[in-house]
Design a protein around this motif. Structure first.
Motif, PDB file in Angstrom:
ATOM      1  N   LEU A  92       0.829  -1.204   0.000  1.00 54.01           N
ATOM      2  CA  LEU A  92       0.000   0.000   0.000  1.00 54.01           C
ATOM      3  C   LEU A  92       0.861   1.251   0.000  1.00 54.01           C
ATOM      4  O   LEU A  92       0.597   2.209  -0.749  1.00 54.01           O
ATOM      5  N   ALA A  93       1.907   1.264   0.827  1.00 54.13           N
ATOM      6  CA  ALA A  93       2.793   2.425   0.871  1.00 54.13           C
ATOM      7  C   ALA A  93       3.506   2.619  -0.460  1.00 54.13           C
ATOM      8  O   ALA A  93       3.676   3.755  -0.937  1.00 54.13           O
ATOM      9  N   LEU A  94       3.914   1.516  -1.078  1.00 57.77           N
ATOM     10  CA  LEU A  94       4.574   1.611  -2.377  1.00 57.77           C
ATOM     11  C   LEU A  94       3.629   2.153  -3.437  1.00 57.77           C
ATOM     12  O   LEU A  94       4.018   2.970  -4.281  1.00 57.77           O
ATOM     13  N   SER A  95       2.373   1.728  -3.382  1.00 54.45           N
ATOM     14  CA  SER A  95       1.405   2.234  -4.360  1.00 54.45           C
ATOM     15  C   SER A  95       1.175   3.729  -4.173  1.00 54.45           C
ATOM     16  O   SER A  95       1.085   4.474  -5.153  1.00 54.45           O
ATOM     17  N   ARG A  96       1.096   4.185  -2.927  1.00 53.96           N
ATOM     18  CA  ARG A  96       0.928   5.614  -2.680  1.00 53.96           C
ATOM     19  C   ARG A  96       2.132   6.395  -3.188  1.00 53.96           C
ATOM     20  O   ARG A  96       1.988   7.479  -3.754  1.00 53.96           O
ATOM     21  N   PHE A  97       3.317   5.837  -2.990  1.00 52.87           N
ATOM     22  CA  PHE A  97       4.530   6.498  -3.464  1.00 52.87           C
ATOM     23  C   PHE A  97       4.545   6.593  -4.986  1.00 52.87           C
ATOM     24  O   PHE A  97       4.873   7.647  -5.564  1.00 52.87           O
ATOM     25  N   LEU A  98       4.175   5.512  -5.668  1.00 51.72           N
ATOM     26  CA  LEU A  98       4.162   5.517  -7.125  1.00 51.72           C
ATOM     27  C   LEU A  98       3.113   6.478  -7.667  1.00 51.72           C
ATOM     28  O   LEU A  98       3.338   7.188  -8.655  1.00 51.72           O
ATOM     29  N   ILE A  99       1.959   6.531  -7.011  1.00 53.46           N
ATOM     30  CA  ILE A  99       0.903   7.444  -7.459  1.00 53.46           C
ATOM     31  C   ILE A  99       1.352   8.894  -7.299  1.00 53.46           C
ATOM     32  O   ILE A  99       1.150   9.722  -8.198  1.00 53.46           O
ATOM     33  N   ARG A 100       1.969   9.201  -6.163  1.00 53.64           N
ATOM     34  CA  ARG A 100       2.446  10.573  -5.966  1.00 53.64           C
ATOM     35  C   ARG A 100       3.554  10.918  -6.946  1.00 53.64           C
ATOM     36  O   ARG A 100       3.635  12.050  -7.435  1.00 53.64           O
ATOM     37  N   SER A 101       4.412   9.964  -7.258  1.00 53.09           N
ATOM     38  CA  SER A 101       5.465  10.197  -8.245  1.00 53.09           C
ATOM     39  C   SER A 101       4.880  10.488  -9.602  1.00 53.09           C
ATOM     40  O   SER A 101       5.331  11.379 -10.332  1.00 53.09           O
ATOM     41  N   ASN A 102       3.829   9.755  -9.982  1.00 51.05           N
ATOM     42  CA  ASN A 102       3.181   9.997 -11.263  1.00 51.05           C
ATOM     43  C   ASN A 102       2.482  11.351 -11.301  1.00 51.05           C
ATOM     44  O   ASN A 102       2.464  12.020 -12.325  1.00 51.05           O
ATOM     45  N   LEU A 103       1.889  11.723 -10.159  1.00 48.97           N
ATOM     46  CA  LEU A 103       1.213  13.023 -10.121  1.00 48.97           C
ATOM     47  C   LEU A 103       2.215  14.169 -10.281  1.00 48.97           C
ATOM     48  O   LEU A 103       1.928  15.158 -10.938  1.00 48.97           O
ATOM     49  N   LYS A 104       3.398  14.032  -9.663  1.00 51.73           N
ATOM     50  CA  LYS A 104       4.399  15.072  -9.765  1.00 51.73           C
ATOM     51  C   LYS A 104       4.983  15.172 -11.176  1.00 51.73           C
ATOM     52  O   LYS A 104       5.298  16.247 -11.651  1.00 51.73           O
ATOM     53  N   SER A 105       5.112  14.007 -11.831  1.00 53.33           N
ATOM     54  CA  SER A 105       5.679  14.009 -13.176  1.00 53.33           C
ATOM     55  C   SER A 105       4.625  14.357 -14.227  1.00 53.33           C
ATOM     56  O   SER A 105       4.930  14.749 -15.317  1.00 53.33           O
TER      57      SER A 105
END
Length: 330
Positions: A317-330
């Motif tokens: 779950l934490a990894l998914s949140r991190f990936l989603i935030r990374s995609n939002l920033k990019s």
């Protein structure tokens, strides 16, 4: 006339000021009660989650005290000598879940794109309903289907040619060695792929449907093909939601129990082969929990496995949140 108009134009068309004040007081009270109920719902979820974590940790603490951190990377699981380790189950949980996602991901992409771009209107609804029905099938039915149908087919038509063709290869061959038993990691991953397919596909369809038509029409207008529109417009636009869908499917696969128990073989042995029998945390708990005596080290070890599965799910779950935030920033 003036008196009549004055009376008609009084507060709230003749309603007494006291009634207005009491109505406002009731409204404020109802709003406070509503907000308090919402706070209660949120706090209830946190309390429930905390109680589950505390129960698993407290129950598994004797096992952690007995074996220490060696419990995490020990391959032995022997109830007779009361020597327990979680590595085989952790490996089986992660390995089978990754196989499921690898199989389900391209199928979900294909089905979602077919439903959103290619399929005629008369076919979209039946196919969409069929995908939704897959999510309604009970887990034990998938397990029975895998045991009676898929495992014999794998043993007769899939595993033998793969063993003969890829088994002799130097490095890759380790994944395709061993007897063709029908069950094993690959079969478990295949069954779980079918189970998580509806969840990933449904989110993919919603994501593709949310792409603004103007973007796709502009791409078609400059000569882009259907594949190019899908690759360069639809997927980049919805990649954040798609990452969330993939991680949701992975989380669903990590905790699957009955379907995996039927086909994985339930052997506490560590093997790199896709065809070798194995075990997951959930299947081990389901198989051995009824036989674990109250207060025994085996029961403590099973509860420790449950705590480890919770930690793995939290990491995903934490990894998914991190990936989603990374995609939002990019």
């Amino acid at each position: 006339m003036d008196a009549t108009m004055s009376g008609a134009g009084g507060p709230a068309m003749g309603v007494a000021p006291g009634h207005i004040g009491s109505a406002k007081a009731v409204g404020r009270l109802a709003d406070r009660v509503f907000v308090a109920l919402l706070w209660g719902c949120g706090i209830f979820v946190l309390i429930l989650l905390g109680l589950i974590i505390a129960m698993l940790f407290e129950g598994g603490l004797p096992a952690f005290r007995t074996f220490g951190l060696d419990f995490l990377w020990t391959t032995t699981w022997n109830p007779v000598t009361e020597n327990f380790g979680a590595l085989v189950m952790i490996y089986g949980t992660l390995f089978s879940a990754v196989i499921a996602v690898i199989i389900a991901l391209p199928l979900s992409f294909g089905i979602a794109f077919f439903l959103s771009e290619i399929a005629p209107q008369s076919l979209r609804r039946p196919v969409g309903v069929a995908i939704q029905l897959l999510a309604a099938v009970p887990s034990i039915i998938y397990g029975m289907w895998g045991f009676f149908i898929i495992s014999p087919l794998m043993a007769a038509y899939v595993q033998p040619p793969l063993i003969d063709l890829l088994g002799p290869l130097p490095v890759l061959g380790a994944l395709f060695q061993g007897p063709a038993l029908g069950g094993g990691m690959l079969t478990a991953g295949l069954i779980m792929a079918v189970m998580i397919l509806p969840f990933i596909t449904a989110m993919f369809v919603e994501t593709l449907a949310s792409v603004p038509p103007m973007l796709k029409e502009s791409a078609y207008g400059v000569g882009a093909t259907t594949y190019e529109v899908y690759k360069n417009v639809s997927i980049p636009y919805g990649r954040t939601a798609m990452v969330g869908a993939i991680m949701l499917g992975l989380g669903r696969a990590l905790g699957e129990t009955m379907a995996v128990t039927f086909v994985i073989g339930n052997a506490t042995r560590l093997s790199a082969s896709l065809f070798a029998p194995g075990a997951t945390i959930a299947s081990t708990i389901a198989n051995e929990f009824p036989e674990a005596a109250q207060g025994s080290l085996k029961l403590d070890s099973l509860l420790a496995l449950g705590f480890i599965l919770f930690v793995i799910s939290f990491i995903v779950l934490a990894l998914s949140r991190f990936l989603i935030r990374s995609n939002l920033k990019s």
